[in-house]
Design a protein around this motif. Structure first.
Motif, PDB file in Angstrom:
ATOM      1  N   GLU A   1       5.339 -29.861 -31.641  1.00 53.24           N
ATOM      2  CA  GLU A   1       4.314 -30.093 -32.490  1.00 53.24           C
ATOM      3  C   GLU A   1       3.134 -30.499 -31.627  1.00 53.24           C
ATOM      4  O   GLU A   1       3.461 -31.117 -30.553  1.00 53.24           O
TER       5      GLU A   1
ATOM      6  N   ARG B   1      -3.943 -30.916 -43.379  1.00 48.45           N
ATOM      7  CA  ARG B   1      -3.681 -29.823 -42.113  1.00 48.45           C
ATOM      8  C   ARG B   1      -5.191 -29.897 -41.501  1.00 48.45           C
ATOM      9  O   ARG B   1      -6.068 -30.347 -41.913  1.00 48.45           O
TER      10      ARG B   1
ATOM     11  N   THR C   1      -7.059 -27.483 -37.725  1.00 47.05           N
ATOM     12  CA  THR C   1      -6.979 -26.452 -36.937  1.00 47.05           C
ATOM     13  C   THR C   1      -7.268 -27.079 -35.463  1.00 47.05           C
ATOM     14  O   THR C   1      -7.950 -27.742 -35.387  1.00 47.05           O
TER      15      THR C   1
ATOM     16  N   VAL D   1      -4.441 -23.088 -33.010  1.00 42.70           N
ATOM     17  CA  VAL D   1      -3.195 -23.229 -33.999  1.00 42.70           C
ATOM     18  C   VAL D   1      -3.495 -23.854 -35.216  1.00 42.70           C
ATOM     19  O   VAL D   1      -4.552 -24.778 -35.381  1.00 42.70           O
ATOM     20  N   GLU D   2      -2.966 -23.765 -36.178  1.00 46.00           N
ATOM     21  CA  GLU D   2      -3.244 -24.278 -37.348  1.00 46.00           C
ATOM     22  C   GLU D   2      -2.136 -24.795 -38.116  1.00 46.00           C
ATOM     23  O   GLU D   2      -0.851 -23.796 -37.862  1.00 46.00           O
ATOM     24  N   GLY D   3      -1.879 -25.694 -38.974  1.00 47.15           N
ATOM     25  CA  GLY D   3      -0.878 -25.970 -39.716  1.00 47.15           C
ATOM     26  C   GLY D   3      -0.826 -27.334 -40.448  1.00 47.15           C
ATOM     27  O   GLY D   3      -1.814 -28.140 -40.446  1.00 47.15           O
TER      28      GLY D   3
ATOM     29  N   THR E   1       2.266 -33.437 -39.965  1.00 46.38           N
ATOM     30  CA  THR E   1       3.718 -34.090 -40.365  1.00 46.38           C
ATOM     31  C   THR E   1       4.010 -35.633 -40.246  1.00 46.38           C
ATOM     32  O   THR E   1       4.951 -36.044 -40.692  1.00 46.38           O
TER      33      THR E   1
ATOM     34  N   ARG F   1       2.583 -29.483 -37.323  1.00 47.63           N
ATOM     35  CA  ARG F   1       3.342 -28.246 -36.913  1.00 47.63           C
ATOM     36  C   ARG F   1       2.544 -27.053 -36.807  1.00 47.63           C
ATOM     37  O   ARG F   1       2.103 -26.570 -37.956  1.00 47.63           O
ATOM     38  N   PRO F   2       2.440 -26.169 -35.761  1.00 43.59           N
ATOM     39  CA  PRO F   2       1.781 -25.033 -35.855  1.00 43.59           C
ATOM     40  C   PRO F   2       2.610 -23.936 -36.584  1.00 43.59           C
ATOM     41  O   PRO F   2       3.732 -23.686 -36.361  1.00 43.59           O
ATOM     42  N   GLU F   3       1.774 -23.438 -37.576  1.00 42.65           N
ATOM     43  CA  GLU F   3       2.211 -22.243 -38.564  1.00 42.65           C
ATOM     44  C   GLU F   3       1.573 -20.748 -38.005  1.00 42.65           C
ATOM     45  O   GLU F   3       2.166 -19.971 -38.264  1.00 42.65           O
ATOM     46  N   ARG F   4       0.019 -20.982 -37.836  1.00 43.14           N
ATOM     47  CA  ARG F   4      -0.565 -19.907 -37.367  1.00 43.14           C
ATOM     48  C   ARG F   4      -1.225 -20.060 -36.191  1.00 43.14           C
ATOM     49  O   ARG F   4      -1.660 -20.951 -35.938  1.00 43.14           O
ATOM     50  N   TRP F   5      -1.002 -18.857 -35.406  1.00 45.68           N
ATOM     51  CA  TRP F   5      -1.397 -18.889 -34.175  1.00 45.68           C
ATOM     52  C   TRP F   5      -2.527 -17.886 -33.981  1.00 45.68           C
ATOM     53  O   TRP F   5      -2.200 -16.608 -34.500  1.00 45.68           O
TER      54      TRP F   5
END
Length: 139
Positions: free
Chosen positions: A45, A65, A67, A82-84, A87, A129-133
């Motif tokens: 993370e 969330r 970015t 990174v976007e997410g 947590t 927690r990175p979801e989109r890169w």
């Protein structure tokens, strides 16, 4: 020519020392963007610390969330975004997190002085927690 980085390249780039820019969606206005010292280990993370009471903490709690963008400002230009989801938001252990972060960005001597100068402040850890890169390498 712009090319996306591989997963291992973008994770290694993000793990390097860069000042990150976070963007947080705020209702009724454009996203708020702020520089942060951050840490990341491949596969993990992204986290950063903020002074207790900072507006960005309130904004992040509401948005849930954010970015983060890290860039290389000298040629060849590179960046990773990174976007997410958030947590964790909790008070940080200064010895475990603030000292290594200050040394990472300022070196041992100046980092240790920064810790002395900020003694008594309460730091809040924010983890994502990175979801989109997305990434680009202009090499």
């Amino acid at each position: 020519m712009e090319e996306s980085m591989s997963k291992s390249e973008r994770e290694a780039f993000l793990a390097d020392t860069h000042v990150g820019i976070i963007a947080i969606q705020v209702e009724g206005r454009a996203p708020v963007m702020l520089p942060v010292w951050y840490s990341y280990e491949p596969g993990g993370e992204v986290w950063f610390l903020s002074n207790e009471g900072a507006k960005k903490i309130e904004y992040i709690k509401k948005a849930g969330r954010f970015t983060l963008c890290a860039q290389q400002e000298e040629l060849p230009y590179k960046y990773v975004t990174v976007e997410g989801p958030v947590t964790l938001i909790e008070q940080a252990d200064r010895t475990r997190y603030m000292i290594p972060l200050a040394r990472r960005y300022l070196g041992k001597e100046k980092g240790d002085q920064y810790i002395v100068d900020t003694e008594g402040t309460v730091e809040i850890m924010i983890r994502m927690r990175p979801e989109r890169w997305s990434s680009a390498d202009h090499s």
